[in-house]
Design an enzyme around this catalytic site. Structure first.
Site, mmCIF file in Angstrom:
data_model
loop_
_atom_site.group_PDB
_atom_site.id
_atom_site.type_symbol
_atom_site.label_atom_id
_atom_site.label_comp_id
_atom_site.label_asym_id
_atom_site.label_seq_id
_atom_site.Cartn_x
_atom_site.Cartn_y
_atom_site.Cartn_z
ATOM 1 N N CYS A 91 0.803 -1.301 0.039
ATOM 2 C CA CYS A 91 0.111 -0.032 -0.014
ATOM 3 C C CYS A 91 0.932 1.278 0.003
ATOM 4 O O CYS A 91 0.295 2.273 -0.357
ATOM 5 C CB CYS A 91 -0.932 -0.072 1.112
ATOM 6 S SG CYS A 91 -2.105 -1.394 1.071
ATOM 7 N N HIS A 98 -9.120 3.591 -2.292
ATOM 8 C CA HIS A 98 -7.780 3.167 -1.830
ATOM 9 C C HIS A 98 -7.312 2.414 -3.123
ATOM 10 O O HIS A 98 -7.020 1.123 -3.307
ATOM 11 C CB HIS A 98 -7.682 2.442 -0.924
ATOM 12 C CG HIS A 98 -6.201 1.790 -0.322
ATOM 13 N ND1 HIS A 98 -5.266 2.617 -0.671
ATOM 14 C CD2 HIS A 98 -5.892 0.860 0.611
ATOM 15 C CE1 HIS A 98 -4.092 1.897 -0.259
ATOM 16 N NE2 HIS A 98 -4.663 0.923 0.538
ATOM 17 N N CYS A 129 -0.102 1.882 6.658
ATOM 18 C CA CYS A 129 0.379 0.754 6.965
ATOM 19 C C CYS A 129 0.779 -0.122 5.499
ATOM 20 O O CYS A 129 0.329 0.324 4.514
ATOM 21 C CB CYS A 129 -0.708 0.035 7.837
ATOM 22 S SG CYS A 129 -2.233 -0.163 6.833
ATOM 23 N N GLY A 132 1.150 -4.009 4.125
ATOM 24 C CA GLY A 132 0.931 -5.633 4.170
ATOM 25 C C GLY A 132 2.001 -6.420 4.290
ATOM 26 O O GLY A 132 3.075 -5.975 3.728
#
Length: 455
Positions: free
Chosen positions: A153, A409, A441, A443
């Protein structure tokens, strides 16, 4: 004196080809002699000067070799599978933002030293080729290289950080960091088979890398006592702020309208549309509506479609250059950058910003209290609420124009999108807003954050 200050500078406005080659060789030689110059987890770009009593990124005051952002823009963000970009290839989205940052600044395509694109979902080989296509579609000559990066991300943010680091290292003077994602065309298309060793080895962190993102949200909510009510309240605030920002035209300066085609699923008829606004904002939502939604990832869970980021399509781009080049061209400077990335446990990957933000602030030689504005990606309301609580942040300074719960997103693009949103808001606020942060954050258990100082 820093190591790069010892490199000879050309007296001419542009370094000729031979001098550029020599300079790169000098940089690489110094890096090989001193590996500490190649820190990949945490690098710092010195700040611009100012009269504020707050500390700047570095000391002494601003120098001509600072790396500055001079343009940042994005496409509208559209709902995956059913929005206006559902039939638009990723390279077409990327083409629009690559062209836009040049048009905003008057930079010629051949002057760009490198283009770095964040992307997550598409297979690396094909997406790398598609990004090269986008550059050619956008008018860039074959002499301008391009590459893709994938830090999940945070890929769009990482792309910008990579360009900043390269400019700081004198590899080139002008570069573009960008991100793109077509979750309409890429999600669910590719099947991945992980190494079976991960299931038999005793390393729990390795196993936890395979936990679905929605389940990591549930783990964070349970472990850190983030209630369903608190998550829904955060989601409602994101929607209300985004709706208000859109109504006031706050996104107009960062959004590049896109002309594209939409194919009717029933009859196959194509129609041409111009997309100029985000599609995921729900101005009429309420706590009552949000509270009725079922949990999405486990029975009795608290993570729902309403308090999670939306899957989306979109692209964003950021143009960076050495301060000396920007000043010589008379370009407006949006800000300078300092970046950090950290690792956390994969099962609670959502808490990454709670660790990345302090690391980035420390790298910038600031205190958390110095930061005036935050863009923290709302992957899930559970992790977003936790990060605000953990850091003791004033909610009035965070995601003031909404976040991914409302806007969407498009994972590879969001980092660059957040930069565009942050820097334009900082510009509107003027001298009262000197420092801002973008964080997300990541993954498999990471966090990334970048500190920006306004011009």
């Amino acid at each position: 004196m820093d190591w790069y200050d010892m490199l000879p500078l050309s007296k001419s406005p542009c370094l000729d080809s031979m001098e550029r080659t020599k300079r790169r060789q000098q940089v690489l030689l110094r890096q090989l002699r001193d590996p500490e110059l190649c820190r990949s987890v945490d690098f710092q770009v010195t700040s611009c000067s100012g009269t504020s009593s707050q500390p700047a990124f570095g000391s002494p005051a601003s120098r001509n070799d600072d790396v500055v952002v001079v343009a940042a823009c994005r496409t509208p963000i559209c709902k995956a599978k059913r929005g206006s970009f559902k039939d638009t290839p990723a390279e077409d989205l990327l083409e629009h933002v690559l062209k836009a940052v040049l048009e905003k600044t008057g930079v010629h395509p051949h002057e760009v030293g490198d283009i770095v694109i964040g992307n997550v979902i598409a297979p690396g080989f094909s997406r790398a080729a598609e990004c090269r296509l986008a550059a050619f579609f956008g008018g860039f000559p074959e002499t301008v290289p391009i590459k893709t990066v994938n830090r999940k991300c945070a890929s769009g943010l990482q792309a910008v950080a990579d360009v900043a680091a390269a400019i700081k290292s004198s590899l080139y003077e002008i570069g573009i960091g960008a991100g793109v994602e077509s979750m309409s065309l890429d999600v669910g298309v590719h099947k991945y088979a992980f190494n079976p060793k991960v299931y038999s080895q005793p390393n729990q962190n390795a196993k936890d890398c395979l936990i679905p993102m929605g389940i990591t949200s549930e783990i964070v909510a349970d472990k850190y006592h983030v209630s369903r009510t608190d998550q829904d309240k955060a989601a409602l605030l994101s929607q209300k702020r985004a709706a208000e920002a859109a109504a006031k035209g706050k996104f107009d300066d960062e959004i590049v309208p896109v002309q594209t085609k939409v194919i009717d699923k029933k009859n196959g008829i194509e129609r041409i549309v111009i997309v100029s606004a985000d599609e995921g904002i729900r101005p009429d939502t309420s706590i009552t509506v949000l509270s009725k939604l079922k949990s999405s990832f486990k029975n009795g869970g608290s993570t729902t479609a309403g308090n999670s980021s939306q899957i989306s399509d979109g692209a964003a781009a950021v143009l960076l250059m050495r301060r000396e080049v920007a000043v010589r061209r008379g370009l407006s400077i949006l800000g300078t950058i300092s970046f950090s990335a950290v690792g956390v446990k994969p099962e609670t990957m959502g808490i990454g910003p709670a660790f990345a933000i302090p690391a980035a602030v420390k790298a910038a030689r600031l205190n958390l209290e110095d930061i005036d504005l935050f863009e923290i990606n709302e992957a899930f309301a559970s992790q977003y609420v936790y990060c605000l609580r953990s850091l003791g942040l004033d909610a009035g300074k965070v995601n003031v124009n909404g976040g991914a719960i409302a806007l969407g997103h498009p994972v590879g693009a969001t980092g660059a999108r957040c930069i565009a949103t942050l820097l334009h808001e900082m510009k509107r606020r003027g001298k009262s807003c000197r420092y801002g942060i973008v964080s997300m954050c990541v993954g498999t258990g990471m966090g990334a954050a970048a500190v920006f100082e306004s011009a």
